[in-house]
Design an enzyme around this catalytic site. Structure first.
Site, PDB file in Angstrom:
ATOM      1  N   ASP A  67       0.829  -1.213   0.000  1.00  0.00           N
ATOM      2  CA  ASP A  67       0.000   0.000   0.000  1.00  0.00           C
ATOM      3  C   ASP A  67       0.862   1.260   0.000  1.00  0.00           C
ATOM      4  O   ASP A  67       2.090   1.182   0.083  1.00  0.00           O
ATOM      5  CB  ASP A  67      -0.961  -0.008   1.199  1.00  0.00           C
ATOM      6  CG  ASP A  67      -0.254  -0.270   2.535  1.00  0.00           C
ATOM      7  OD1 ASP A  67       0.991  -0.322   2.542  1.00  0.00           O
ATOM      8  OD2 ASP A  67      -0.945  -0.426   3.542  1.00  0.00           O
ATOM      9  N   ASN A 136      -7.313  -0.219  14.301  1.00  0.00           N
ATOM     10  CA  ASN A 136      -8.741  -0.370  13.986  1.00  0.00           C
ATOM     11  C   ASN A 136      -8.993  -1.704  13.268  1.00  0.00           C
ATOM     12  O   ASN A 136     -10.068  -1.905  12.703  1.00  0.00           O
ATOM     13  CB  ASN A 136      -9.213   0.800  13.110  1.00  0.00           C
ATOM     14  CG  ASN A 136      -8.432   0.876  11.799  1.00  0.00           C
ATOM     15  OD1 ASN A 136      -7.527   0.058  11.569  1.00  0.00           O
ATOM     16  ND2 ASN A 136      -8.773   1.817  10.944  1.00  0.00           N
ATOM     17  N   HIS A 138      -7.378  -2.735  10.580  1.00  0.00           N
ATOM     18  CA  HIS A 138      -7.119  -2.731   9.130  1.00  0.00           C
ATOM     19  C   HIS A 138      -5.913  -3.592   8.768  1.00  0.00           C
ATOM     20  O   HIS A 138      -5.037  -3.860   9.593  1.00  0.00           O
ATOM     21  CB  HIS A 138      -6.990  -1.305   8.568  1.00  0.00           C
ATOM     22  CG  HIS A 138      -5.699  -0.599   8.871  1.00  0.00           C
ATOM     23  ND1 HIS A 138      -5.546   0.759   8.730  1.00  0.00           N
ATOM     24  CD2 HIS A 138      -4.477  -1.044   9.296  1.00  0.00           C
ATOM     25  CE1 HIS A 138      -4.311   1.099   9.032  1.00  0.00           C
ATOM     26  NE2 HIS A 138      -3.641   0.019   9.386  1.00  0.00           N
ATOM     27  N   GLU A 143      -9.676  -0.533   5.225  1.00  0.00           N
ATOM     28  CA  GLU A 143     -10.211   0.015   6.463  1.00  0.00           C
ATOM     29  C   GLU A 143     -11.529  -0.665   6.840  1.00  0.00           C
ATOM     30  O   GLU A 143     -12.128  -1.356   5.996  1.00  0.00           O
ATOM     31  CB  GLU A 143     -10.463   1.524   6.265  1.00  0.00           C
ATOM     32  CG  GLU A 143      -9.206   2.330   5.934  1.00  0.00           C
ATOM     33  CD  GLU A 143      -8.310   2.577   7.136  1.00  0.00           C
ATOM     34  OE1 GLU A 143      -8.114   1.665   7.960  1.00  0.00           O
ATOM     35  OE2 GLU A 143      -7.781   3.697   7.254  1.00  0.00           O
TER      36      GLU A 143
HETATM   37  C1  F6R Z   1       1.513  -0.292   6.224  1.00  0.00           C
HETATM   38  C2  F6R Z   1       0.288  -1.077   6.370  1.00  0.00           C
HETATM   39  C3  F6R Z   1      -0.522  -0.922   7.620  1.00  0.00           C
HETATM   40  C4  F6R Z   1       0.272  -1.390   8.844  1.00  0.00           C
HETATM   41  C5  F6R Z   1      -0.561  -1.305  10.116  1.00  0.00           C
HETATM   42  C6  F6R Z   1       0.261  -1.648  11.340  1.00  0.00           C
HETATM   43  O1  F6R Z   1       2.073  -0.532   4.958  1.00  0.00           O
HETATM   44  O2  F6R Z   1      -0.076  -1.807   5.504  1.00  0.00           O
HETATM   45  O3  F6R Z   1      -1.699  -1.671   7.502  1.00  0.00           O
HETATM   46  O4  F6R Z   1       0.697  -2.717   8.637  1.00  0.00           O
HETATM   47  O5  F6R Z   1      -1.104  -0.040  10.267  1.00  0.00           O
HETATM   48  O6  F6R Z   1       1.278  -0.729  11.485  1.00  0.00           O
HETATM   49  P1  F6R Z   1       2.503  -0.978  12.477  1.00  0.00           P
HETATM   50  O7  F6R Z   1       3.172  -2.211  12.014  1.00  0.00           O
HETATM   51  O8  F6R Z   1       3.358   0.236  12.326  1.00  0.00           O
HETATM   52  O9  F6R Z   1       1.902  -1.132  13.836  1.00  0.00           O
END
Ligand code: F6R
Length: 243
Positions: A67, A136, A138, A143
């Site tokens: 992403d 959340n 995701h 989302e």
């Molecule tokens: C980032 C992504 C997000 C993160 C998620 C967890 O490329 O795809 O979905 O994996 O927000 O973030 P961290 O690992 O920083 O807690």
């Protein structure tokens, strides 16, 4: 879906790095899709270290970025592209022909999505997807409320994602939209690792594994994946029922 509880973040990351290295040894042309963010950081470090130690041939594997933040360029520290460059492309000296990422600055974002879907199709699908989980629930920028059938798409970011996302940037940035690989691809991926560490992830991990499968809590899709693994450290797994 299977659940592995590792002692700590280092043990978890060592396992993931070993799996990545092994996959490329067995299938040099493997397609690996990776999230950026904090969770896979040490896995990437240990992976590139192991590749060098074992002289694993990485000249044929193909990398996909899960992403990107819309409006944030590849040179901005904190963008997913920049993370991938520092963590994987530079240490392994990958040629640009070996990766495909979303361009967060593209004027035609629909085309960016179509292009990603096309590349995934041309490569014959994804062998291993390594993702994190947001506060959340995701995965990528899928989302809450996102259809489980989506291909790559652009999405308005949830308020939680906009505020938590500030942690990646040195200065405050306006985050409004994301562009992401969708859950149709995740479901078709041969193997999926969802990584989580630390006590702040304990509640979302409990919901992922023990809650209902629902689009309002995206990570619950992992329960449907027959070769999906939720890999946590003891802190992130602390609220799980005894298994
Ligand atoms: C980032 C992504 C997000 C993160 C998620 C967890 O490329 O795809 O979905 O994996 O927000 O973030 P961290 O690992 O920083 O807690």
């Amino acid at each position: 879906m299977k659940v592995h509880i590792h002692k700590d973040y280092t043990a978890l990351s060592t396992f993931v790095a070993g799996e990545m290295n092994q996959l490329i040894k067995e299938n040099p042309g493997a397609v690996i899709c990776l999230a950026s963010g904090d969770s896979p950081k040490l896995s990437c470090e240990l992976f590139t270290q192991r590749v060098k130690e074992q002289k694993t041939d990485t000249s044929k594997f193909f990398f996909l970025g899960l992403d990107e933040w819309v409006g944030i360029g590849p040179d901005v520290p904190g963008s997913c592209h920049n993370d991938f460059k520092k963590r994987v492309f530079e240490p392994l000296a990958l040629s640009p022909a070996q990766y495909h990422l979303f361009n967060g600055l593209a004027t035609d974002l629909k085309r960016e999505c179509e292009e990603m879907d096309k590349v995934i199709g041309e490569k014959g699908g994804i062998d291993l997807m390594i993702v994190g989980i947001g506060m959340n629930g995701h995965i990528g920028f899928n989302e809450p409320g996102t259809s489980f059938n989506n291909l790559s798409h652009v999405i308005e970011l949830d308020e939680v994602t906009k505020s938590v996302g500030q942690k990646y940037f040195k200065e405050a940035v306006t985050l409004s939209k994301g562009i992401t690989i969708g859950f149709r691809h995740l479901q078709e991926t041969k193997k999926v690792f969802l990584l989580a560490n630390g006590s702040r992830k304990a509640e979302v991990i409990k919901k992922t594994i023990e809650g209902p499968v629902t689009e309002s809590f995206p990570a619950s899709i992992m329960q449907r994946h027959t070769n999906g693994f939720v890999l946590v450290d003891e802190e992130a797994g602390a609220l799980l029922n005894k298994r």
